[in-house]
Design a protein around this motif. Sequence first.
Motif, PDB file in Angstrom:
ATOM      1  N   GLY A  84     -80.866  59.946  -4.122  1.00 62.77           N
ATOM      2  CA  GLY A  84     -80.636  59.472  -2.757  1.00 62.77           C
ATOM      3  C   GLY A  84     -81.702  58.488  -2.309  1.00 62.77           C
ATOM      4  N   ILE A  85     -82.952  58.766  -2.671  1.00 63.06           N
ATOM      5  CA  ILE A  85     -84.046  57.850  -2.325  1.00 63.06           C
ATOM      6  C   ILE A  85     -83.836  56.497  -2.997  1.00 63.06           C
ATOM      7  N   ALA A  86     -83.444  56.522  -4.277  1.00 65.75           N
ATOM      8  CA  ALA A  86     -83.218  55.271  -5.007  1.00 65.75           C
ATOM      9  C   ALA A  86     -82.062  54.482  -4.402  1.00 65.75           C
ATOM     10  N   LEU A  87     -80.988  55.177  -4.039  1.00 64.93           N
ATOM     11  CA  LEU A  87     -79.836  54.493  -3.433  1.00 64.93           C
ATOM     12  C   LEU A  87     -80.214  53.843  -2.115  1.00 64.93           C
ATOM     13  N   ALA A  88     -80.997  54.546  -1.313  1.00 63.74           N
ATOM     14  CA  ALA A  88     -81.411  53.998  -0.019  1.00 63.74           C
ATOM     15  C   ALA A  88     -82.274  52.747  -0.212  1.00 63.74           C
ATOM     16  N   ALA A  89     -83.191  52.792  -1.186  1.00 61.61           N
ATOM     17  CA  ALA A  89     -84.037  51.622  -1.445  1.00 61.61           C
ATOM     18  C   ALA A  89     -83.223  50.469  -2.000  1.00 61.61           C
ATOM     19  N   ASP A  90     -82.261  50.792  -2.883  1.00 68.24           N
ATOM     20  CA  ASP A  90     -81.437  49.750  -3.496  1.00 68.24           C
ATOM     21  C   ASP A  90     -80.571  49.033  -2.472  1.00 68.24           C
ATOM     22  N   ALA A  91     -80.253  49.733  -1.388  1.00 69.00           N
ATOM     23  CA  ALA A  91     -79.390  49.137  -0.366  1.00 69.00           C
ATOM     24  C   ALA A  91     -80.117  48.089   0.470  1.00 69.00           C
ATOM     25  N   VAL A  92     -81.451  48.157   0.520  1.00 65.75           N
ATOM     26  CA  VAL A  92     -82.179  47.243   1.388  1.00 65.75           C
ATOM     27  C   VAL A  92     -83.136  46.332   0.631  1.00 65.75           C
ATOM     28  N   LEU A  98     -92.097  45.926  -5.464  1.00 57.68           N
ATOM     29  CA  LEU A  98     -92.134  46.547  -4.148  1.00 57.68           C
ATOM     30  C   LEU A  98     -91.141  47.695  -4.061  1.00 57.68           C
ATOM     31  N   ALA A  99     -89.938  47.512  -4.609  1.00 58.42           N
ATOM     32  CA  ALA A  99     -88.928  48.566  -4.588  1.00 58.42           C
ATOM     33  C   ALA A  99     -89.386  49.783  -5.399  1.00 58.42           C
ATOM     34  N   VAL A 100     -89.945  49.499  -6.563  1.00 55.95           N
ATOM     35  CA  VAL A 100     -90.431  50.608  -7.395  1.00 55.95           C
ATOM     36  C   VAL A 100     -91.549  51.360  -6.678  1.00 55.95           C
ATOM     37  N   ALA A 101     -92.485  50.625  -6.084  1.00 58.12           N
ATOM     38  CA  ALA A 101     -93.592  51.270  -5.382  1.00 58.12           C
ATOM     39  C   ALA A 101     -93.091  52.112  -4.225  1.00 58.12           C
ATOM     40  N   LEU A 102     -92.139  51.576  -3.453  1.00 56.63           N
ATOM     41  CA  LEU A 102     -91.608  52.306  -2.311  1.00 56.63           C
ATOM     42  C   LEU A 102     -90.887  53.575  -2.761  1.00 56.63           C
ATOM     43  N   VAL A 103     -90.042  53.445  -3.789  1.00 53.30           N
ATOM     44  CA  VAL A 103     -89.274  54.594  -4.278  1.00 53.30           C
ATOM     45  C   VAL A 103     -90.206  55.681  -4.811  1.00 53.30           C
ATOM     46  N   VAL A 104     -91.165  55.286  -5.628  1.00 49.71           N
ATOM     47  CA  VAL A 104     -92.080  56.273  -6.209  1.00 49.71           C
ATOM     48  C   VAL A 104     -92.921  56.929  -5.119  1.00 49.71           C
ATOM     49  N   GLY A 105     -93.417  56.147  -4.165  1.00 49.03           N
ATOM     50  CA  GLY A 105     -94.232  56.713  -3.091  1.00 49.03           C
ATOM     51  C   GLY A 105     -93.478  57.747  -2.281  1.00 49.03           C
ATOM     52  N   VAL A 106     -92.247  57.388  -1.855  1.00 46.17           N
ATOM     53  CA  VAL A 106     -91.439  58.331  -1.065  1.00 46.17           C
ATOM     54  C   VAL A 106     -91.076  59.553  -1.903  1.00 46.17           C
TER      55      VAL A 106
END
Length: 361
Positions: A84-92, A98-106
Amino acid sequence: MTRGWRRGSAALREVWVRHPRWSLALRGAVAAALAWVVGVLAPAPLSEYPYYAPLGAVVATAGTLARSARESLQTVGALLLGAGIALAADAVLEPSALAVALVVGVALLCAGWRVLGGTGVWVANSALFVLVLGQGQDAEYIGAFAGLVVVGAGIGIVVNLLWPPLPITPSDLALRALRASLVEQLDDLADWLDDEGPLEPDEWERRRHALYPTIEGARAAVAHSGEASRGNLRARRYGERVRTQARESAVLGAAAEVVDEVVRLLVDGERTGRDDVALGPRLRPELATALRSFADALRDPVDDTDDTDGDSADDPCAGFARSLDRLRDVVRESRERTGGDHFVAGALVVVLGRGHDVLAG
């Protein structure tokens, strides 16, 4: 030849029960192989990702029967949360650092959620898999990923049901090691009081701390076998043995606290370099005798099913009580004769009395 075969099979069985990791590895291998076959035979798109089914099987067979079901559910929850976290990041966000960092951090923040227990690491793994490998086919990938893990976990649970782990022998060995360590500590302490007199603080502090891993190892082993017995069909056969282990663990744990307190008192009041030692030459031999009696009672515990009189001269616990009474009388006589406080000696009598109560149960 038959006798040699029996001797060899008995030796192999002894090694097998002493090392539960071997049976765990065999259960995990069987479950993973079955899960792989199921994954390969599953309809598309599941069959395109068959390697996720063994993952679920390994998760389910890595622990006890009760834990395998719980951790399987937690793992699936962690996988779906990460997806779910990955899908939310992929949508925006576009695929980027940056996407990898955001996903891993969350994901790592969510991994600490208490509901997930020790499976929280799968949140970040799942999020990365979905973000990197599921590009363009997110729904299909997530469905195959989570679905095959669930199927594999189910296979692992079934294998655990048919061949449930019950590590009784390692618990017996851990308790035996703890009992032997406590006896050795008491015997050495008594010998030191007889031969050396006052204690060397550094020596006995080191001995105290060296005993802690043995105590914790025994408690952990007994707790593990107790957990393994829940929902375990084999526990019907070994249920009394598991309960006996729990009782013995409680007794030895309390005895370990008594031994630790005895050493603390002696290190504080009967140590080298102190002018006013707590016991002195008059009381040390009596305390050494009481400590040896305590060791004998620990070494040869009274069998609850024994019909002999608890006051028998052969009863080590009764012998411990007699030596404790003698120590109590000598401390009282010494206090009346010298007028000293004898605080440490009195405390030792009280602590050893608690040790007797623990063993007499």
